[in-house]
Structures are given as C-alpha cells and as structure tokens.
Design a protein around this motif. Structure first.
Motif, mmCIF file in Angstrom:
data_model
loop_
_atom_site.group_PDB
_atom_site.id
_atom_site.type_symbol
_atom_site.label_atom_id
_atom_site.label_comp_id
_atom_site.label_asym_id
_atom_site.label_seq_id
_atom_site.Cartn_x
_atom_site.Cartn_y
_atom_site.Cartn_z
ATOM 1 N N PRO A 22 34.309 24.505 1.964
ATOM 2 C CA PRO A 22 33.166 25.311 2.403
ATOM 3 C C PRO A 22 32.100 25.413 1.313
ATOM 4 O O PRO A 22 32.382 25.256 0.119
ATOM 5 N N THR A 23 30.894 25.709 1.738
ATOM 6 C CA THR A 23 29.786 25.940 0.813
ATOM 7 C C THR A 23 29.492 27.422 0.760
ATOM 8 O O THR A 23 29.349 28.079 1.788
ATOM 9 N N VAL A 24 29.422 27.966 -0.462
ATOM 10 C CA VAL A 24 29.128 29.382 -0.647
ATOM 11 C C VAL A 24 27.804 29.518 -1.391
ATOM 12 O O VAL A 24 27.321 28.586 -2.021
ATOM 13 N N GLN A 25 27.232 30.712 -1.318
ATOM 14 C CA GLN A 25 25.972 30.996 -2.001
ATOM 15 C C GLN A 25 26.256 31.814 -3.248
ATOM 16 O O GLN A 25 26.728 32.948 -3.167
ATOM 17 N N HIS A 26 25.970 31.237 -4.397
ATOM 18 C CA HIS A 26 26.179 31.916 -5.672
ATOM 19 C C HIS A 26 24.840 32.418 -6.193
ATOM 20 O O HIS A 26 23.822 31.720 -6.112
ATOM 21 N N THR A 27 24.827 33.633 -6.741
ATOM 22 C CA THR A 27 23.577 34.259 -7.158
ATOM 23 C C THR A 27 22.829 33.429 -8.190
ATOM 24 O O THR A 27 21.598 33.315 -8.131
ATOM 25 N N ALA A 28 23.534 32.819 -9.128
ATOM 26 C CA ALA A 28 22.879 32.042 -10.177
ATOM 27 C C ALA A 28 22.844 30.555 -9.865
ATOM 28 O O ALA A 28 21.849 29.875 -10.142
ATOM 29 N N MET A 29 23.888 30.020 -9.286
ATOM 30 C CA MET A 29 24.003 28.569 -9.087
ATOM 31 C C MET A 29 23.408 28.080 -7.782
ATOM 32 O O MET A 29 23.193 26.883 -7.603
ATOM 33 N N GLY A 30 23.194 28.978 -6.835
ATOM 34 C CA GLY A 30 22.748 28.545 -5.520
ATOM 35 C C GLY A 30 23.921 28.096 -4.681
ATOM 36 O O GLY A 30 25.024 28.663 -4.764
ATOM 37 N N GLU A 31 23.723 27.070 -3.856
ATOM 38 C CA GLU A 31 24.812 26.592 -3.002
ATOM 39 C C GLU A 31 25.832 25.798 -3.813
ATOM 40 O O GLU A 31 25.467 24.917 -4.598
ATOM 41 N N VAL A 32 27.104 26.136 -3.616
ATOM 42 C CA VAL A 32 28.187 25.492 -4.351
ATOM 43 C C VAL A 32 29.347 25.234 -3.393
ATOM 44 O O VAL A 32 29.697 26.097 -2.580
ATOM 45 N N THR A 33 29.939 24.066 -3.495
ATOM 46 C CA THR A 33 31.132 23.741 -2.710
ATOM 47 C C THR A 33 32.369 24.238 -3.444
ATOM 48 O O THR A 33 32.495 24.063 -4.661
ATOM 49 N N VAL A 34 33.285 24.858 -2.707
ATOM 50 C CA VAL A 34 34.506 25.408 -3.302
ATOM 51 C C VAL A 34 35.713 24.990 -2.479
ATOM 52 O O VAL A 34 35.585 24.454 -1.375
ATOM 53 N N ASP A 35 36.897 25.245 -3.029
ATOM 54 C CA ASP A 35 38.139 25.024 -2.280
ATOM 55 C C ASP A 35 38.280 26.078 -1.199
ATOM 56 O O ASP A 35 38.183 27.278 -1.480
ATOM 57 N N GLY A 36 38.567 25.645 0.024
ATOM 58 C CA GLY A 36 38.892 26.575 1.091
ATOM 59 C C GLY A 36 40.383 26.825 1.145
ATOM 60 O O GLY A 36 41.115 26.563 0.189
ATOM 61 N N MET A 37 40.846 27.313 2.279
ATOM 62 C CA MET A 37 42.264 27.617 2.460
ATOM 63 C C MET A 37 42.910 26.582 3.374
ATOM 64 O O MET A 37 42.347 26.247 4.423
ATOM 65 N N PRO A 38 44.102 26.098 3.025
ATOM 66 C CA PRO A 38 44.749 25.053 3.810
ATOM 67 C C PRO A 38 45.493 25.590 5.024
ATOM 68 O O PRO A 38 46.622 25.171 5.321
ATOM 69 N N VAL A 39 44.877 26.544 5.728
ATOM 70 C CA VAL A 39 45.514 27.180 6.872
ATOM 71 C C VAL A 39 44.413 27.753 7.750
ATOM 72 O O VAL A 39 43.329 28.098 7.255
ATOM 73 N N HIS A 40 44.653 27.811 9.037
ATOM 74 C CA HIS A 40 43.708 28.451 9.939
ATOM 75 C C HIS A 40 44.450 29.386 10.885
ATOM 76 O O HIS A 40 45.520 29.053 11.392
ATOM 77 N N PHE A 41 43.866 30.564 11.112
ATOM 78 C CA PHE A 41 44.403 31.547 12.049
ATOM 79 C C PHE A 41 43.528 31.526 13.304
ATOM 80 O O PHE A 41 42.303 31.543 13.206
ATOM 81 N N SER A 42 44.137 31.508 14.460
ATOM 82 C CA SER A 42 43.353 31.423 15.689
ATOM 83 C C SER A 42 42.600 32.717 15.988
ATOM 84 O O SER A 42 41.548 32.689 16.623
ATOM 85 N N ALA A 43 43.127 33.853 15.524
ATOM 86 C CA ALA A 43 42.501 35.137 15.842
ATOM 87 C C ALA A 43 41.831 35.802 14.651
ATOM 88 O O ALA A 43 40.846 36.520 14.812
ATOM 89 N N THR A 44 42.366 35.607 13.440
ATOM 90 C CA THR A 44 41.840 36.306 12.253
ATOM 91 C C THR A 44 41.690 35.321 11.103
ATOM 92 O O THR A 44 42.337 35.447 10.066
ATOM 93 N N ASP A 45 40.838 34.330 11.276
ATOM 94 C CA ASP A 45 40.729 33.259 10.291
ATOM 95 C C ASP A 45 40.009 33.725 9.034
ATOM 96 O O ASP A 45 39.315 34.744 9.018
#
Length: 409
Positions: free
Chosen positions: A348-371
């Motif tokens: 995923p891409t997150v917004q960092h206050t100083a760096m701007g848009e940055v790609t980071v590690d996400g989570m290797p799991v998905h929840f159908s109701a509370t992801d």
C-alpha cells in the motif's frame, strides 16, 4: 468498513522491529497506537528513525525508511521522562489506555518508575507486554541482545549451513520479524482475557525463547534419539530430514546468481522430474532409498542440468506436472515482476508528513468483514503532541506549547 480493533488504545514504547512490528499490526486493524519517544535524544530510542534506506534527496531524522515502514498509522508524541511533569503526563495517559507495550532491555521501565507494579497502581486492569531478549527472569535476564544474538543463542544460527562450512545464520533480522509476530499475538491474547474477565496482567516475552520454538524437530530428535543436528561432515540445511526427501534443495540456473528450489516428496515426484530431465543418469536414482543415500551425487548431477535452464521457465514446467518448485526470487523480481503480492494489496501507499507518498509493507492477510488499512505514514518526532494531549488529557494548545518550550515534550 469497521475495523476489528477500533476502541483499543495502546501506550507504545516499542522500537526497531521486534516491538514496532507488533504494534503495527494493531494499528492496521484500527487500534489507536500512541508511540512515545524521547525529544532530548532526538528520537534515538529507535535507531531506525533516521537510518537507511532513504528516498532520493531525503535524509535525516524524519526520513528513515525502516522506521516509516514499521510505524504506519500510529500517533507520535514526545515525553522527556527525566522530568516530573512528563512522568505525570505519562501517568495520565496510562489511565486512559488499555495496554502499555515496550521492547527495551529488561528493567528499563522499572528504572523510570513505570514497572508493572507501578502501572497496576495507576490502572489496575492495565495490560503490560514487554519483549526483550531473555525476558525479565532467569540468569540471562540482564543481558542485552540484538537480532543476530537471539538467533545464535536460540540455536537457529547453528541450524543453517552447508556441509563442511560454518553456520550461515538466518539473516540479519529474522527474529526481529518473528518476535514481532509473537508479541502481536501476546498483546491480543492478554486484551481478550481482559475483555472477558476485567483482569489485566504482565506478559513477559523472551524473544530468544520464541526463537527456540522454531527448532522443534531438531530439539525433539536430540531429546528422543540423542542424535545431534550436525554430523561428521556438518549439516546440509537445504535437505529435508523430517520427512526425508530427495532431491530437496536449491540448485543453480542459467543467469546471474539465479537459482531454483526443487522438492521431490515421493517416488511419483521423482518419476515426473526424471522424465523432464530425460538424461542417461536418472535411472540409477529410481530407487528411493538409493536417492536418499546418494544425495551428494544426485545434487551434483541435478545442478549441472538446472544450470542450463531459465529459472522461471523451469518453475513453470515443474509446477505444471505438478512438482513442488519455485524460482529463487530477488527483491526486485518479487516486487516488480510477480503479480501476486501486488494483487493481494501487499504494497500500500501511505501519506507521510515529510516524505509524501511512500510505499510500505502491508499485511499478508485479509478479513472479509474487518480488514486492515494503512493510510498514514509514521509520525514525525512529536507530530501529534497537541492532538493527543488536548484530545485525551484535556490540555489547551497553549499549555502544550509551553511544555514544549520547557523541554517536557
């Protein structure tokens, strides 16, 4: 979409990876994680804050790639705990938190006056989760550790090598990652118990002992059979001993440092592989006991054949049979060429206050109701002082600014 941990608040002292990686999981699933840092020492409780890797043209305390990756969606405040006012602010923050988490060396919070006995007096049902190399009890509890130290003492380093070679180790931060996963589980289990019973507790996690649990088959083999892991010629950690398989290893391919992993689980896998190889040497290995007893010769012949093959083409051929096989992927191949992780949302891409848009590690799991979700980069040093102290503790913005000028924040 509702988040699974919405309403949980963590007073978080974790750093580096073994701790920060744990609370990253909680933050991704909606917990409010308030990361506390030291303003006087420029945030150096966590050496990753200003460390490599950096985005081009961005260097310094707010730009550490590892720090940003492990602290997404957390709030960040600074407290100079050498001052009584900062200690009082921490006391008030603990009163409105569900858990206190840290991965300092054993006894650090006690020295600050915030050991479990003090935490419990502040908030009787507090969950306190500590994660250090050897835990808070036993003959090693005062020793300090780092990822490679944990791996060495636990026996993991000893378990990775090739014949007639010294132990190879498990990579720089293997137990930092794994320790973070254990810690995340420990936090959640203690919070679940608290939810059911109203009872808080201290969870004392020893990262070295967590690593010992990864030695299961080797420990059992010694306990039951008195059989050491390393024989006369050392250990080939590429080969499967439990259950025995042959061939089973990493083999060279055509190209620059290209390799493939191949595992033949049984006679059927070998028969299919032998048909693909179609060489005059394969029939001598058709007997499974013979293959197991002559793995050095088998590996040498197989490596000579695989070294003429493209790793991805061979992977496709063997998987189609099917034989368990996988090209050994370099980071750039996994990220840029393999569609599976991208399609899974692992970058995923997150917004960092100083760096701007940055790609980071996400989570290797998905929840159908509370992801999980990640939107905000790691906090800059003290970025949320005003937000946290005014929202949770009822201070005014002027009071917060005065505390910053005084050196409390």
């Amino acid at each position: 979409m509702p988040q699974a941990l919405a309403g949980i608040r963590i007073c978080d002292f974790t750093g580096q990876l073994a701790g920060a990686g744990a609370t990253k999981w909680l933050a991704a699933f909606g917990a409010e994680v308030i990361r506390i840092e030291d303003p006087v020492r420029e945030g150096r409780w966590d050496i990753l804050r200003g460390g490599e890797p950096f985005k081009p043209g961005q260097r310094g305390l707010e730009y550490g790639g590892g720090f940003n990756n492990h602290n997404t969606d957390k709030l960040g405040i600074t407290l100079n705990l050498r001052t009584d006012k900062a200690k009082q602010i921490l006391t008030e923050l603990i009163k409105v938190s569900d858990a206190v988490t840290e991965n300092f060396a054993a006894g650090v919070l006690d020295k600050w006056g915030f050991g479990y006995k003090q935490l419990k007096s502040i908030k009787p049902d507090i969950v306190y989760v500590s994660n250090c190399g050897f835990g808070h009890e036993g003959p090693y509890h005062a020793y300090k550790t780092w990822g490679p130290i944990v791996q060495a003492v636990s026996g993991l380093t000893f378990s990775s090598s090739l014949p007639d070679q010294e132990p190879a180790g498990w990579g720089y931060s293997y137990m930092d990652h794994t320790g973070g996963y254990y810690m995340a589980m420990a936090i959640m289990l203690a919070l679940l118990h608290r939810q059911r019973t109203g009872e808080g507790q201290w969870v004392d996690l020893a990262c070295t002992e967590a690593a010992v649990t990864l030695n299961g088959p080797a420990l059992l083999d010694w306990t039951v059979n008195k059989r050491p892991m390393r024989g006369e010629n050392g250990l080939n950690s590429n080969r499967s001993q439990f259950a025995p398989m042959a061939p089973h290893g990493i083999y060279p391919c055509a190209g620059d440092d290209d390799w493939i992993a191949i595992s033949c689980r049984h006679q059927q896998d070998w028969a299919l592989l032998a048909e693909v190889i179609s060489a005059d040497w394969t029939p001598q290995f058709d007997d499974e006991p013979y293959r197991l007893n002559h793995q050095d010769q088998l590996d040498e012949l197989l490596a000579a054949w695989t070294s003429q093959q493209d790793k991805f083409n061979l992977q496709k051929t063997l998987r189609g049979l099917p034989i368990p096989a996988a090209a050994v992927q370099k980071p750039q191949e996994r990220i840029e060429q393999d569609p599976t992780t991208g399609n899974f949302g692992l970058w995923p891409t997150v917004q960092h206050t100083a760096m701007g848009e940055v790609t980071v590690d996400g989570m290797p799991v998905h929840f159908s109701a509370t992801d999980w979700q990640m939107q905000r980069g790691a906090p800059c040093l003290g970025e949320h002082n005003e937000h946290v102290l005014t929202t949770l503790l009822g201070m005014s913005a002027d009071e917060v600014r005065a505390l910053e000028e005084e050196g409390v924040l």
